[in-house]
Design a protein around this motif. Structure first.
Motif, PDB file in Angstrom:
ATOM      1  N   VAL A 196       1.892   8.180  -2.533  1.00  0.00           N
ATOM      2  CA  VAL A 196       2.168   6.783  -2.163  1.00  0.00           C
ATOM      3  C   VAL A 196       1.256   6.302  -1.028  1.00  0.00           C
ATOM      4  O   VAL A 196       0.815   5.143  -1.042  1.00  0.00           O
ATOM      5  N   GLN A 201      -2.314   2.728  -3.673  1.00  0.00           N
ATOM      6  CA  GLN A 201      -0.856   2.619  -3.757  1.00  0.00           C
ATOM      7  C   GLN A 201      -0.362   1.813  -2.546  1.00  0.00           C
ATOM      8  O   GLN A 201      -0.876   0.738  -2.296  1.00  0.00           O
ATOM      9  N   TYR A 220       4.483  -2.214  -0.161  1.00  0.00           N
ATOM     10  CA  TYR A 220       3.132  -2.230  -0.718  1.00  0.00           C
ATOM     11  C   TYR A 220       2.442  -3.540  -0.347  1.00  0.00           C
ATOM     12  O   TYR A 220       3.108  -4.588  -0.231  1.00  0.00           O
TER      13      TYR A 220
END
Length: 271
Positions: A196, A201, A220
């Motif tokens: 992540v 990402q 994000y």
């Protein structure tokens, strides 16, 4: 004879002297020859007999001695009682509400955070009636084939999933990914958390989810693309043999408290 030029007792030169009959000449008397190695063999046999006799005597001496008592254990207080506790002092067994394994062995769908009022059901991970098979769950990964193999090798047991839509564009997906062991669930959670922070990402390490031990939640950066909800938040943690994956997609910015609150409610249902 006279005139033959031979002296008495001489044989003619052209006639060889006659040899006597052949016969074996016995060797002169003497001591009999010894076989090679006979002394060495005798010494070896004597050594084996001596060792065997010594061993037998040693066993006999040891067997006649009284047994030596073992030293006392250096543990003044053992962790368990010497005798079973009486019925009135024995601890009560955990109830179904307290025993996490009893709950997760039941209908896993009942442990999902309930859909909020006013929300509309939305397909999650290809789930049918709240259950998602391995192929459907793996299909959302970057490499579905590798994900399918990895999940199979980890002995994935089942996936309970729920999804709903709030407002015009907010989609929420929650998956409870159950394995045959807690170690496999932990490994799967760590694998998801490991990628992540990549730039493609979330690009950040996220924040720790309090009370989970190993959970984290992430925001994000906005993504651009036709038909793509630009904002995303995610939470990943493990509880027992269950790995939890929560995703929120929205057309508007998502606050940290929104993903954290949802993750905490799901954690509470598994605790």
């Amino acid at each position: 004879m006279p005139g033959d030029g031979l002296q008495s007792g001489e044989a003619p030169a052209s006639v060889p002297a006659m040899a006597g009959p052949s016969r074996d000449v016995p060797a002169p008397p003497g001591p009999s020859p010894r076989r090679r190695g006979r002394t060495a063999v005798l010494l070896a046999v004597a050594s084996v007999i001596g060792i065997s006799a010594g061993t037998a005597v040693g066993y006999k001496v040891q067997a006649d001695r009284p047994p030596t008592p073992l030293p006392p254990l250096n543990q003044p207080g053992l962790a368990y009682p010497a005798k079973p506790l009486p019925a009135d002092r024995a601890p009560e067994p955990l109830s179904a509400a307290e025993d996490r394994r009893v709950r997760t062995d039941g209908d896993l769908r009942k442990l999902l955070v309930p859909q909020p009022k006013g929300a509309r059901s939305f397909p999650a991970w290809g789930a049918v009636d709240g259950w998602s098979d391995i192929a459907s769950y793996a299909r959302d990964f970057e490499r579905p084939g590798n994900a399918f193999t990895n999940l199979t090798e980890k002995d994935l047991r089942r996936v309970a999933a729920a999804g709903w839509r709030q407002g015009a564009h907010r989609n929420v997906n929650i998956s409870l990914v159950q394995f045959r062991s807690g170690q496999a669930a932990m490994d799967h959670a760590r694998e998801q958390q490991s990628y992540v922070p990549r730039e493609d990402q979330a690009g950040n390490d996220g924040d720790a989810l309090g009370g989970s031990g190993n959970g984290r939640y992430y925001l994000y950066p906005a993504q651009q693309g036709t038909g793509v909800l630009p904002y995303r938040a995610r939470a990943v943690f493990q509880r027992g043999d269950v790995m939890v994956d929560i995703n929120i997609h929205d057309s508007e910015r998502i606050g940290k408290n929104e993903i954290r609150s949802l993750a905490e409610r799901q954690l509470e249902r598994l605790s």
